[in-house]
Design a protein around this motif. Structure first.
Motif, mmCIF file in Angstrom:
data_model
loop_
_atom_site.group_PDB
_atom_site.id
_atom_site.type_symbol
_atom_site.label_atom_id
_atom_site.label_comp_id
_atom_site.label_asym_id
_atom_site.label_seq_id
_atom_site.Cartn_x
_atom_site.Cartn_y
_atom_site.Cartn_z
ATOM 1 N N MET A 123 1.188 -1.175 0.157
ATOM 2 C CA MET A 123 0.248 -0.169 -0.320
ATOM 3 C C MET A 123 0.833 1.994 0.058
ATOM 4 O O MET A 123 2.245 1.354 0.758
ATOM 5 C CB MET A 123 -1.159 0.110 0.897
ATOM 6 N N PRO A 124 0.438 2.446 -0.619
ATOM 7 C CA PRO A 124 0.974 3.540 -0.697
ATOM 8 C C PRO A 124 1.688 4.008 1.276
ATOM 9 O O PRO A 124 0.538 4.506 1.996
ATOM 10 C CB PRO A 124 0.648 4.205 -1.620
ATOM 11 N N ALA A 125 2.693 4.648 1.472
ATOM 12 C CA ALA A 125 2.686 5.374 2.612
ATOM 13 C C ALA A 125 3.932 6.389 2.175
ATOM 14 O O ALA A 125 4.232 6.439 0.808
ATOM 15 C CB ALA A 125 3.357 4.358 3.063
ATOM 16 N N ALA A 126 4.223 7.127 3.615
ATOM 17 C CA ALA A 126 5.545 8.133 3.500
ATOM 18 C C ALA A 126 5.957 7.809 4.446
ATOM 19 O O ALA A 126 5.440 7.528 5.669
ATOM 20 C CB ALA A 126 4.927 9.242 3.034
ATOM 21 N N ASP A 127 7.246 7.954 5.039
ATOM 22 C CA ASP A 127 7.559 8.852 5.894
ATOM 23 C C ASP A 127 7.840 9.701 6.126
ATOM 24 O O ASP A 127 7.393 10.796 5.732
ATOM 25 C CB ASP A 127 9.885 7.891 5.728
ATOM 26 N N GLY A 128 9.204 10.098 7.184
ATOM 27 C CA GLY A 128 8.378 11.377 8.401
ATOM 28 C C GLY A 128 8.710 12.634 7.348
ATOM 29 O O GLY A 128 8.632 13.614 7.137
ATOM 30 N N GLY A 160 8.046 12.793 3.774
ATOM 31 C CA GLY A 160 7.642 12.799 3.074
ATOM 32 C C GLY A 160 7.916 12.234 1.690
ATOM 33 O O GLY A 160 6.794 12.160 0.334
ATOM 34 N N VAL A 161 9.365 10.716 1.482
ATOM 35 C CA VAL A 161 9.469 10.325 0.763
ATOM 36 C C VAL A 161 8.496 8.860 -0.012
ATOM 37 O O VAL A 161 7.583 8.542 1.043
ATOM 38 C CB VAL A 161 10.547 9.705 1.578
ATOM 39 N N ALA A 162 8.168 8.341 -0.586
ATOM 40 C CA ALA A 162 7.651 7.469 -0.759
ATOM 41 C C ALA A 162 7.737 6.434 -0.686
ATOM 42 O O ALA A 162 8.712 6.312 -1.389
ATOM 43 C CB ALA A 162 7.198 7.610 -2.667
ATOM 44 N N LEU A 163 7.176 5.700 -0.350
ATOM 45 C CA LEU A 163 7.273 3.980 -0.212
ATOM 46 C C LEU A 163 6.114 3.445 0.239
ATOM 47 O O LEU A 163 4.718 3.243 -0.417
ATOM 48 C CB LEU A 163 7.177 4.133 1.931
ATOM 49 N N ARG A 164 6.197 1.827 -0.094
ATOM 50 C CA ARG A 164 5.090 1.081 -0.252
ATOM 51 C C ARG A 164 5.791 0.222 1.174
ATOM 52 O O ARG A 164 6.247 -0.204 1.027
ATOM 53 C CB ARG A 164 5.808 0.432 -1.520
ATOM 54 N N VAL A 165 3.943 -0.403 1.928
ATOM 55 C CA VAL A 165 4.225 -1.122 2.978
ATOM 56 C C VAL A 165 2.958 -2.002 2.779
ATOM 57 O O VAL A 165 2.625 -1.812 2.370
ATOM 58 C CB VAL A 165 4.324 -0.393 3.650
ATOM 59 N N ALA A 166 3.763 -3.405 2.959
ATOM 60 C CA ALA A 166 3.081 -4.133 3.017
ATOM 61 C C ALA A 166 2.946 -4.069 4.499
ATOM 62 O O ALA A 166 3.621 -4.686 6.032
ATOM 63 C CB ALA A 166 3.437 -5.997 3.457
ATOM 64 N N VAL A 167 1.950 -4.999 5.921
ATOM 65 C CA VAL A 167 1.284 -4.879 6.993
ATOM 66 C C VAL A 167 0.852 -6.157 7.369
ATOM 67 O O VAL A 167 0.031 -6.032 6.235
ATOM 68 C CB VAL A 167 0.057 -3.765 7.558
ATOM 69 N N LEU A 168 1.004 -6.430 8.479
ATOM 70 C CA LEU A 168 0.205 -7.456 9.280
ATOM 71 C C LEU A 168 -1.173 -6.807 10.466
ATOM 72 O O LEU A 168 -0.351 -5.997 10.627
ATOM 73 C CB LEU A 168 0.928 -8.565 9.394
ATOM 74 N N VAL A 169 -2.217 -7.230 9.684
ATOM 75 C CA VAL A 169 -3.112 -7.284 10.918
ATOM 76 C C VAL A 169 -3.981 -8.578 11.446
ATOM 77 O O VAL A 169 -4.363 -9.313 11.152
ATOM 78 C CB VAL A 169 -4.375 -6.790 9.926
ATOM 79 N N VAL A 225 5.695 6.017 8.405
ATOM 80 C CA VAL A 225 6.681 4.658 7.954
ATOM 81 C C VAL A 225 8.136 4.992 8.008
ATOM 82 O O VAL A 225 8.219 5.785 7.311
ATOM 83 C CB VAL A 225 5.329 3.525 8.080
ATOM 84 N N GLU A 226 8.854 4.978 8.968
ATOM 85 C CA GLU A 226 10.306 4.906 8.443
ATOM 86 C C GLU A 226 10.824 3.169 8.386
ATOM 87 O O GLU A 226 10.371 2.740 8.001
ATOM 88 C CB GLU A 226 10.938 5.449 10.344
ATOM 89 N N MET A 227 11.950 3.785 6.899
ATOM 90 C CA MET A 227 12.539 2.532 6.769
ATOM 91 C C MET A 227 13.255 1.832 8.129
ATOM 92 O O MET A 227 13.371 1.987 9.135
ATOM 93 C CB MET A 227 13.843 2.565 5.771
ATOM 94 N N VAL A 277 5.237 -5.268 7.821
ATOM 95 C CA VAL A 277 6.098 -6.441 7.930
ATOM 96 C C VAL A 277 7.386 -6.109 6.150
ATOM 97 O O VAL A 277 7.756 -7.129 6.114
ATOM 98 C CB VAL A 277 5.278 -7.816 7.133
ATOM 99 N N ARG A 278 6.568 -5.375 5.557
ATOM 100 C CA ARG A 278 7.397 -5.299 4.724
ATOM 101 C C ARG A 278 7.566 -3.679 3.503
ATOM 102 O O ARG A 278 6.068 -3.026 3.694
ATOM 103 C CB ARG A 278 7.684 -6.076 3.604
ATOM 104 N N VAL A 279 8.670 -2.786 4.164
ATOM 105 C CA VAL A 279 8.648 -1.495 3.829
ATOM 106 C C VAL A 279 9.898 -0.794 2.670
ATOM 107 O O VAL A 279 10.814 -1.223 3.111
ATOM 108 C CB VAL A 279 8.930 -0.389 4.734
ATOM 109 N N ALA A 280 9.242 -0.798 1.636
ATOM 110 C CA ALA A 280 10.237 -0.331 0.234
ATOM 111 C C ALA A 280 9.841 0.995 -0.110
ATOM 112 O O ALA A 280 8.289 1.684 -0.243
ATOM 113 C CB ALA A 280 10.150 -1.637 -0.222
ATOM 114 N N TYR A 281 10.994 1.383 -0.518
ATOM 115 C CA TYR A 281 10.697 3.201 -0.946
ATOM 116 C C TYR A 281 9.679 2.561 -2.726
ATOM 117 O O TYR A 281 10.040 1.097 -3.537
ATOM 118 C CB TYR A 281 12.023 3.464 -1.783
ATOM 119 N N ALA A 282 8.834 3.761 -2.958
ATOM 120 C CA ALA A 282 8.652 3.160 -4.057
ATOM 121 C C ALA A 282 9.206 3.768 -5.034
ATOM 122 O O ALA A 282 9.980 4.029 -5.846
ATOM 123 C CB ALA A 282 7.102 4.535 -4.316
ATOM 124 N N PRO A 283 8.353 2.848 -6.982
ATOM 125 C CA PRO A 283 9.421 2.298 -7.746
ATOM 126 C C PRO A 283 10.147 3.999 -8.371
ATOM 127 O O PRO A 283 11.252 3.539 -9.134
ATOM 128 C CB PRO A 283 8.921 2.297 -8.837
#
Length: 374
Positions: free
Chosen positions: A210-215, A217-226, A260-262, A298-304
């Motif tokens: 899912m799209p997210a950002a760090d503190g 404002g850099v675009a991230l892609r995050v997968a979460v476990l709920v 969300v931070e790396m 559970v997985r944090v990566a920078y957007a492409p």
């Protein structure tokens, strides 16, 4: 401008017997200033008369140099909760033990057989073997008995249900909520009730990226476990069309608001993001009867679109950190060498010779550290 007025006591005034008092001063006042006693401008009275002050400047006038009155910031209005019918709350449904349904079904079968004997539908061999009396034939009474026996048997067997641990059934009758069945074993439920099965066990869901950002404002892609479960079956089933889809949207909305931070960044940033995400999602999902225990990235990566640039930036930061570490180590080694040579009396150096020695040692140590670095 007249600043004071004197009070002249008359005869019979009770003030005649007391000591002389200072006349009460008038006040300097205009539309944009506080009332100021005049005697405060001339501090010649050790005990000035206290005058209550009224509120100060209401607003700042342009060009006067007056400071505006401090105003308290208005409190942020709380976010409205999910609009769910407050009367829609889970309640236990009225059900009967399964033995009741079994007995009713067997009673319907027995009634059908008895009606068949009464109407003479049984085979002639059975009539002669059992020595039954003559039949009355199929008439209105026999058809009514058939209908009653069939309804009793169908109602008894159709209402049987098997309750399973970890699952519940939400019952509705003509669109109205009639309760939830959480009991286990063989049960009898009114066949007219519409039943919807709900899984109430503890469940986990791993989201897609899912799209997210760090503190920053850099675009991230995050997968979460709920980790979650259904707490109120009535609200989860009847209060929203799809409670799993609603939970997915709540997680995506929380990721849009919580940075969300790396991994490997600021210490405790992952725990802080997990706590913030859990609180927000739990608050949003509580209105539809869902209980959220954890929302953990559970997985944090920078957007492409920014991955390559951030990779170069990270490599540059690591290289600068390594250079700073090497330089610090070299300076410490040079200082230790020069100090030991001087303290042991091996060499006597003046300022120029000391500088030359420090320069040569620094070049030698840097060359050795750079050559040995991978």
């Amino acid at each position: 401008m007249s600043t004071t007025t004197e009070h002249t006591p008359e005869s019979g005034d009770p003030l005649d017997s007391g000591p002389p008092t200072r006349p009460v001063p008038r006040l300097i006042q205009n539309e944009a200033t506080t009332e100021i006693p005049v005697h405060l401008l001339f501090r010649d009275d050790p005990a000035p008369v206290s005058v209550p002050l009224r509120p100060a400047v209401v607003a700042r006038r342009q060009g006067t140099g007056e400071q505006p009155r401090l105003r308290r910031p208005a409190a942020a209005a709380p976010r409205p909760a999910a609009a769910v019918d407050p009367d829609l709350v889970e309640s236990p449904a009225r059900v009967l033990p399964g033995a009741v349904g079994v007995l009713a079904g067997l009673g319907g079968v027995a009634g059908g057989l008895a009606t068949s004997w009464w109407a003479g539908v049984l085979p002639s061999l059975a009539v002669h073997a059992l020595r039954l009396p003559a039949s009355a034939g199929l008439g209105p009474a026999q058809w009514a008995a058939y209908a009653g026996a069939g309804a009793l048997g169908a109602c008894g067997f159709a209402g049987l249900a098997r309750g399973v641990t970890g699952q519940a059934r939400v019952l509705a009758l003509f669109g109205r909520y009639r309760g939830t069945v959480r009991r286990t074993g063989l049960l009898w439920i009114n066949p007219l009730h519409l039943r919807r099965r709900v899984d109430v066990r503890l469940r986990h869901w791993r989201s897609e990226e899912m799209p997210a950002a760090d503190g920053s404002g850099v675009a991230l892609r995050v997968a979460v476990l709920v980790v979650w479960r259904v707490r109120d079956t009535a609200r989860a089933v009847l209060g929203v069309e799809d409670h799993e889809g609603y939970l997915r949207e709540c997680v995506e909305a929380a990721l849009a608001r919580v940075p969300v931070e790396m991994p490997g960044g600021v210490r405790g940033s992952v725990e802080a993001a997990t706590d913030a995400l859990t609180r927000r999602v739990a608050a949003d999902a509580a209105g539809i009867g869902l209980e959220v225990f954890a929302v953990q990235p559970v997985r944090v990566a920078y957007a492409p679109e920014v991955a390559e640039a951030m990779h170069r930036r990270r490599i540059a930061a690591l290289d600068a950190q390594q250079r700073a570490t090497v330089l610090t180590s070299v300076v410490d080694s040079v200082e230790d060498t020069v100090t030991r040579l001087t303290m042991r009396g091996l060499v006597e150096l003046d300022d120029y010779e000391r500088k030359v020695l420090v320069r040569d040692l620094t070049v030698a140590f840097c060359s050795g550290r750079t050559g040995s670095a991978p």
